[in-house]
Design a protein around this motif. Structure first.
Motif, PDB file in Angstrom:
ATOM      1  N   ARG A  55       0.836  -1.204   0.000  1.00  0.00           N
ATOM      2  CA  ARG A  55       0.000   0.000   0.000  1.00  0.00           C
ATOM      3  C   ARG A  55       0.871   1.255   0.000  1.00  0.00           C
ATOM      4  O   ARG A  55       0.607   2.204  -0.738  1.00  0.00           O
ATOM      5  CB  ARG A  55      -0.913  -0.014   1.220  1.00  0.00           C
ATOM      6  N   ARG A  57       3.818   1.511  -1.115  1.00  0.00           N
ATOM      7  CA  ARG A  57       4.479   1.628  -2.427  1.00  0.00           C
ATOM      8  C   ARG A  57       3.523   2.250  -3.434  1.00  0.00           C
ATOM      9  O   ARG A  57       3.909   3.114  -4.228  1.00  0.00           O
ATOM     10  CB  ARG A  57       4.937   0.246  -2.887  1.00  0.00           C
ATOM     11  N   GLN A  58       2.262   1.813  -3.420  1.00  0.00           N
ATOM     12  CA  GLN A  58       1.278   2.360  -4.359  1.00  0.00           C
ATOM     13  C   GLN A  58       1.034   3.841  -4.099  1.00  0.00           C
ATOM     14  O   GLN A  58       0.759   4.604  -5.021  1.00  0.00           O
ATOM     15  CB  GLN A  58      -0.027   1.570  -4.250  1.00  0.00           C
ATOM     16  N   GLU A  59       1.155   4.245  -2.843  1.00  0.00           N
ATOM     17  CA  GLU A  59       0.962   5.649  -2.494  1.00  0.00           C
ATOM     18  C   GLU A  59       2.220   6.483  -2.729  1.00  0.00           C
ATOM     19  O   GLU A  59       2.215   7.684  -2.555  1.00  0.00           O
ATOM     20  CB  GLU A  59       0.542   5.766  -1.022  1.00  0.00           C
ATOM     21  N   GLY A  60       3.295   5.811  -3.127  1.00  0.00           N
ATOM     22  CA  GLY A  60       4.538   6.511  -3.394  1.00  0.00           C
ATOM     23  C   GLY A  60       5.315   6.902  -2.162  1.00  0.00           C
ATOM     24  O   GLY A  60       6.202   7.754  -2.215  1.00  0.00           O
ATOM     25  N   ARG A  61       5.005   6.277  -1.024  1.00  0.00           N
ATOM     26  CA  ARG A  61       5.665   6.620   0.234  1.00  0.00           C
ATOM     27  C   ARG A  61       6.994   5.895   0.417  1.00  0.00           C
ATOM     28  O   ARG A  61       7.815   6.276   1.258  1.00  0.00           O
ATOM     29  CB  ARG A  61       4.736   6.305   1.402  1.00  0.00           C
ATOM     30  N   LYS A  63      10.279   3.990  -1.909  1.00  0.00           N
ATOM     31  CA  LYS A  63      10.902   3.825  -3.214  1.00  0.00           C
ATOM     32  C   LYS A  63      11.416   2.412  -3.351  1.00  0.00           C
ATOM     33  O   LYS A  63      12.141   1.915  -2.488  1.00  0.00           O
ATOM     34  CB  LYS A  63      12.059   4.813  -3.399  1.00  0.00           C
ATOM     35  N   ARG A  69      12.900  -3.381  -9.136  1.00  0.00           N
ATOM     36  CA  ARG A  69      12.041  -2.915 -10.235  1.00  0.00           C
ATOM     37  C   ARG A  69      12.526  -3.430 -11.584  1.00  0.00           C
ATOM     38  O   ARG A  69      11.737  -3.708 -12.478  1.00  0.00           O
ATOM     39  CB  ARG A  69      12.018  -1.386 -10.254  1.00  0.00           C
TER      40      ARG A  69
END
Length: 206
Positions: A55, A57-61, A63, A69
């Protein structure tokens, strides 16, 4: 343990890396492997932490590292293992060094010069060869000790090389006498063989 949040149950924080979280989970599972209820709580906490990390990661909190990746960019290094090293005994590996060209070349030049003096310079008094051998002893101790910083070991190897050189030189001189070969004198043969052994010791031994 169940009253704590998932991070506290694993003993990590939200700033902990994925590797730290995995290590914490594995450590706890191994610690409580005989208690199925606690192991179940650990697994549940680990799943909750993973969901929370997803969650975040999806919110960009957080890296995601490039190695996760873009795994296709990673190259797996292939470790090359020399065939000889795996088959040679441990005691032999501890004795043999892998010298640089300088470690081989400099002693080789010095001992070649000593050998040339032994062969070309007349020694009617018989005092030159002992002097050259003494200098060869000093050179061997110097180069061996420079690599290993172990003076006692350098001295021991040098004395062993001196004894071996004289013994082998005596054997070669005896064979030359039996074959009626009088190219060099006996003492010259002793010195040349000893210089060769000194060069091998100072260059390839440790």
């Amino acid at each position: 343990m169940s009253e704590q949040n998932p991070y506290e149950q694993l003993g990590v924080t939200e700033e902990s890396s994925f590797e730290e979280i995995q290590e914490a989970k594995q450590r706890l599972v191994q610690q409580y492997q005989n208690d199925s209820k606690i192991v179940e709580l650990i697994e549940s906490a680990y799943d909750s932490v993973l969901m929370d990390r997803l969650r975040m990661r999806q919110e960009g909190r957080i890296k995601v590292p490039d190695r996760i990746r873009f795994p296709e960019r990673l190259t797996i290094p292939v470790e090359s293992k020399p065939v000889t090293s795996s088959k040679s005994p441990h005691w032999w590996q501890s004795l043999i060094d892998t010298p640089s060209a300088r470690d081989i070349g400099v002693p080789a030049v010095i001992y070649a010069c000593l050998g040339a003096i032994t062969l070309l310079v007349p020694d009617p008094s018989g005092s030159l060869l002992p002097l050259l051998l003494a200098f060869g002893v000093f050179v061997n101790i110097y180069f061996f000790n420079r690599k290993e910083k172990r003076f006692g070991r350098a001295l021991l190897f040098t004395l062993a090389g001196l004894v071996l050189g004289v013994a082998l030189g005596a054997g070669l001189a005896s064979l030359a006498a039996k074959a009626d070969l009088h190219i060099f004198g006996d003492r010259q043969i002793y010195a040349l063989v000893t210089f060769l052994i000194f060069w091998v010791i100072s260059s390839f031994f440790r």
